[in-house]
Design an enzyme around this catalytic site. Sequence first.
Site, mmCIF file in Angstrom:
data_model
loop_
_atom_site.group_PDB
_atom_site.id
_atom_site.type_symbol
_atom_site.label_atom_id
_atom_site.label_comp_id
_atom_site.label_asym_id
_atom_site.label_seq_id
_atom_site.Cartn_x
_atom_site.Cartn_y
_atom_site.Cartn_z
ATOM 1 N N SER A 196 -8.020 5.957 5.202
ATOM 2 C CA SER A 196 -7.632 5.265 3.970
ATOM 3 C C SER A 196 -8.643 5.555 2.848
ATOM 4 O O SER A 196 -8.851 6.727 2.527
ATOM 5 C CB SER A 196 -7.498 3.772 4.286
ATOM 6 O OG SER A 196 -6.835 3.107 3.265
ATOM 7 N N ASP A 233 4.023 3.930 4.672
ATOM 8 C CA ASP A 233 2.704 3.870 4.032
ATOM 9 C C ASP A 233 2.849 4.346 2.590
ATOM 10 O O ASP A 233 3.371 5.446 2.353
ATOM 11 C CB ASP A 233 1.748 4.792 4.815
ATOM 12 C CG ASP A 233 0.316 4.762 4.290
ATOM 13 O OD1 ASP A 233 0.069 4.110 3.254
ATOM 14 O OD2 ASP A 233 -0.545 5.411 4.907
ATOM 15 N N HIS A 289 0.554 2.053 7.608
ATOM 16 C CA HIS A 289 -0.811 2.244 7.117
ATOM 17 C C HIS A 289 -1.807 1.401 7.911
ATOM 18 O O HIS A 289 -1.582 0.221 8.145
ATOM 19 C CB HIS A 289 -0.912 1.872 5.633
ATOM 20 C CG HIS A 289 -2.259 2.209 5.059
ATOM 21 N ND1 HIS A 289 -2.582 3.486 4.673
ATOM 22 C CD2 HIS A 289 -3.366 1.462 4.860
ATOM 23 C CE1 HIS A 289 -3.832 3.498 4.244
ATOM 24 N NE2 HIS A 289 -4.333 2.290 4.343
#
Length: 403
Positions: free
Chosen positions: A189, A343, A373
């Site tokens: 991320s 995501d 995600h």
Amino acid sequence: MGSKLLCLVLASIVLAYYVYSPIPEDSEEHWKVMLITATFKTFRNLAGVAEYLGLMHYMDVVTLIGTMQYVAPMSDENVIVTDTEFNNVTVRLYLPRKASDGLRRAVVYFHGGGWCIGHVGMKPYDLLARWTSNTLNAVVVSVNYRLAPKYRFPIQFEDVYSVTKFFLQSSVLSQYGVDPDRVCVAGDSAGGNLAAAVAQQLSEDPEVKTKLKVQALLYPALQVLDLNLPSYQENENDPILSRSLTVRFWSEYFTSDLSLREAMISNRHVPVESSHLFQFVNWSNLLPEEMKKDHIYISPTYGSSKLAQKYPGFLDLRAAPLLAGDAQLRKLPRTYILTCEHDVLRDDGVMYARRLQAAGIPVTHDHAKDAFHGAMAFISFPTELAVGRRLLNRYIEWLNENL
Ligand SMILES: *[C@@H]1O[C@H](CO)[C@@H](O)[C@H](O)[C@H]1NC(C)=O
Ligand SMILES: *[C@@H]1O[C@H](CO)[C@@H](O)[C@H](O)[C@H]1NC(C)=O
């Protein structure tokens, strides 16, 4: 104060159910996913209410998700774990106990959390690093870079960059018994964003003699130019990372100025002077047909140049590695990219994989159709998910073969 907080908690739990959105049909272990998403929603709602009432900063509430999961650095029978500092930045260091025939591999890891939250001591990150170190018999450096809103761009980048540069010095590598030809950066991320930016900057840094062998980017954020990509539209209300939370993270990385956040929400933050950059995030060229679906490409709407002058960070490669030109991409090492279907950041990773491949970089792109995600953070009790384990195993297997 106590009763006010209690009311807040109750109100936000009620709200969490009220705004409950259906989870993807094909995700496994529905009840656990529901538990996880309800928890995330509760914190987000709590944060929203606390901020509205002027009690706490939004991120100070969301941070509690990480604080609750904190584990101290603790060695086990396989790995020696210590907290220390590299170049004044705190890192958690994982050294395998196993004997090694020769020099070891090393992974410099950056955790996720939107540049605002997260910690190397969060249980899932500690587990991931421990597992990496033990399975690969590798030294793992997990970096506790400073966070927004207290510290803004480029502090987060500078912290991870200075740790990586420090570690890549031959005297330091030899101190830890690391093979200079087998070092990588990795992150998930926002950490994937930092890893991609570090790999780019290192490839151009004349002071760095040791080059990275590979980079591994796990559902990374790579650009903040177009916040209406198909993945943003399809996953706008994703329970873990909604579009509005993503915009909040991005804008907090640069400033608390609401005008930037509002411009980003309406996707009108890029000035016309920067229109040439849109070629690097043009999803109508860079996404495969199955991801374009029936989305229709709309040319960008430009915003005021004042914002970009005030906060040039959002056009900076160190924040948006997808904006690098092809000549720069050609200098990058072999790459692993994981994307998840559910995501908002899916298309960032897909487009980067596509651009790196076009630039001749060997890329392994794994796209997980059933994942959302942050899935790899769910690898421990009580929120262990089979999908998280599967993605973790695949990532480690790739590192084992390529690092
Ligand atoms: C580390 O921080 C201390 C105190 O803030 C400072 O005196 C020192 O010069 C710093 N060292 C490096 C290597 O930046
Ligand atoms: C994006 O790609 C499409 C299709 O190739 C093209 O028509 C459009 O002009 C491009 N837009 C930008 C801003 O690059």
